[in-house]
Design an enzyme around this catalytic site. Structure first.
Site, mmCIF file in Angstrom:
data_model
loop_
_atom_site.group_PDB
_atom_site.id
_atom_site.type_symbol
_atom_site.label_atom_id
_atom_site.label_comp_id
_atom_site.label_asym_id
_atom_site.label_seq_id
_atom_site.Cartn_x
_atom_site.Cartn_y
_atom_site.Cartn_z
ATOM 1 N N ARG A 163 0.902 -1.199 -0.022
ATOM 2 C CA ARG A 163 -0.106 0.038 -0.067
ATOM 3 C C ARG A 163 0.865 1.268 0.172
ATOM 4 O O ARG A 163 0.554 2.161 0.682
ATOM 5 C CB ARG A 163 -1.020 -0.099 1.244
ATOM 6 C CG ARG A 163 -2.003 -1.076 1.357
ATOM 7 C CD ARG A 163 -2.919 -0.900 0.316
ATOM 8 N NE ARG A 163 -4.067 -1.931 0.521
ATOM 9 C CZ ARG A 163 -4.207 -3.233 0.018
ATOM 10 N NH1 ARG A 163 -3.007 -3.641 -0.618
ATOM 11 N NH2 ARG A 163 -5.071 -3.811 0.281
ATOM 12 N N SER A 238 -10.337 -0.710 3.748
ATOM 13 C CA SER A 238 -9.604 -1.017 4.826
ATOM 14 C C SER A 238 -9.263 0.591 5.527
ATOM 15 O O SER A 238 -8.482 1.062 4.635
ATOM 16 C CB SER A 238 -8.289 -1.688 4.618
ATOM 17 O OG SER A 238 -8.705 -3.114 4.387
ATOM 18 N N GLU A 335 -4.544 3.645 6.795
ATOM 19 C CA GLU A 335 -4.327 3.400 5.429
ATOM 20 C C GLU A 335 -4.865 4.600 4.599
ATOM 21 O O GLU A 335 -4.266 5.082 3.631
ATOM 22 C CB GLU A 335 -4.927 2.018 5.022
ATOM 23 C CG GLU A 335 -4.332 1.783 3.695
ATOM 24 C CD GLU A 335 -5.463 1.010 2.661
ATOM 25 O OE1 GLU A 335 -6.270 1.820 1.940
ATOM 26 O OE2 GLU A 335 -5.643 -0.364 2.874
#
Ligand code: EPU
Length: 339
Positions: A163, A238, A335
């Site tokens: 990510r 997420s 995130e």
């Protein structure tokens, strides 16, 4: 060229959390020429908006919001097994993946149904079910927001990680990605079906020799069973990254929580699922005002009533971070980008 810049515009419909904040100025661009004209004439700070699916807006945006809305898909055959596919940044990610699947091009099927647009996909190297964007990525084109020059980034120069990419680090806010090129297979596809849930879904449907379409369908069905549809309930997928911790530390906490799942990362480190940590801390479905932890997947925070402010969601996120740190001694990193 007529480019319409709107003043004081609500961004509620342009972020998947559905947070109602205003942009000082807003413009939607349909091609690179428009983008450069806007950049050349702008005096405000810049705020680049793509699919709005990985951001939490906590206050009004005192900037010119540029909504990247250029469209188009083109191809170039490499040989009888592979093809280069280039999509403009404003293409919706899932629609683009479906276009590839309709043409029987393999590589992106595990990334079906991820919200967002093509242009933002390299920024956080989107990933799901054992595949990351970088596995099919060839290059992307970007415009420098200061010099207005076009630059090409290849696989190495993007510095992809979990990510993560150069666009979240040293090149943060410096470039606007305008198109992305992928290498996909046209036959002899190399499917990644080893992720438990995909195997189980294919077995359930008695599929032993899956096609590109079968895998996409399996992924869509798994995602729909756990992840809330942002069109129905505001969310950003997420909210936290799965933390990577020292193996020795993992072994210590295992004494207290022997069922904690983990995925090996290296000799000395493991990744643990943040969803599991939050769930086992009793916080799945937990709500605070208009914000809540999703009741089917604890890694996802939702705008429960549709009226949550960004600050309410951020407060819930901080509460979760504190609870997880207290219970397991693990820090959860967000995130989602907070503004
Ligand atoms: N789990 C729980 N309770 C929960 C959620 C998860 O016990 O409420 C457990 C699951 O049983 C499983 C483990 O945690 O043992 C992992 O869960 P899952 O396979 O659903 O995936 P994840 O780690 O929660 C990651 C990505 C997702 C991606 C899936 C599938 C991150 C931060 N998230 O989630 O990506 O779709 O794997 O590959 O890496 C996103 O980035 O927005 C996203 C949705």
């Amino acid at each position: 060229m007529m480019i319409h810049i709107q003043q004081n515009t609500s961004l509620k419909k342009l972020n998947t959390f559905g947070i109602d904040v205003n942009a000082q100025a807003f413009v939607s661009i349909a091609n690179e020429k428009e983008l450069i004209t806007v950049l050349e004439n702008n005096k405000l700070p810049l705020f680049i908006l793509s699919g709005g699916s990985n951001m939490l807006l906590t206050e009004d945006v005192n900037a010119l919001v540029i909504h990247i809305n250029n469209k188009g898909i083109s191809t170039k055959e490499i040989n009888d097994q592979e093809i280069l596919v280039t999509a403009k940044a404003g293409e919706n990610w899932h629609d683009f993946v479906q276009h590839c699947i309709q043409n029987n091009w393999g590589g992106l099927e595990n990334l079906s149904l991820i919200p967002g647009c093509v242009g933002s996909s390299p920024i956080q190297n989107i990933g799901a079910y054992g595949v990351e964007l970088k596995d099919c990525f060839i290059s992307c084109q970007a415009i420098d927001t200061k010099t207005f020059e076009k630059t090409t980034f290849n696989l190495d120069s993007c510095k992809f990680g979990y990510r993560d990419s150069i666009f979240k680090n040293e090149a943060k806010n410096q470039y606007i990605i305008t198109e992305v090129t992928f290498k996909l297979s046209t036959k002899n596809h190399n499917f990644k079906t080893s992720y438990g849930a995909i195997e189980a879904e294919l077995n359930k449907q008695n599929i032993t020799v899956p096609t590109v379409k079968d895998i996409s369908k399996a992924v869509i069905s798994i995602r729909q069973s756990k992840l809330p549809d942002p069109k129905v309930i505001g969310n950003s997928g997420s909210f936290f990254k799965n933390p990577i911790i020292e193996r020795s530390f993992y072994e210590d906490i295992l004494k207290e929580f022997p069922e904690m799942p983990h995925y090996p990362i290296s000799e000395t480190s493991v990744k643990v699922p943040a969803g599991w940590l939050i769930d086992k801390a009793g916080l799945k479905g937990f709500s605070k005002g208009n914000a809540a932890v999703h009741n089917k997947q604890a890694l996802v925070l939702v705008n429960k009533t549709g009226n949550a402010s960004g600050k309410e969601i951020l407060n819930l996120a901080r509460f979760i971070q504190n609870s997880i740190l207290e219970k397991y001694g693990i820090h959860l990193e967000m995130e989602v980008n907070i503004f």
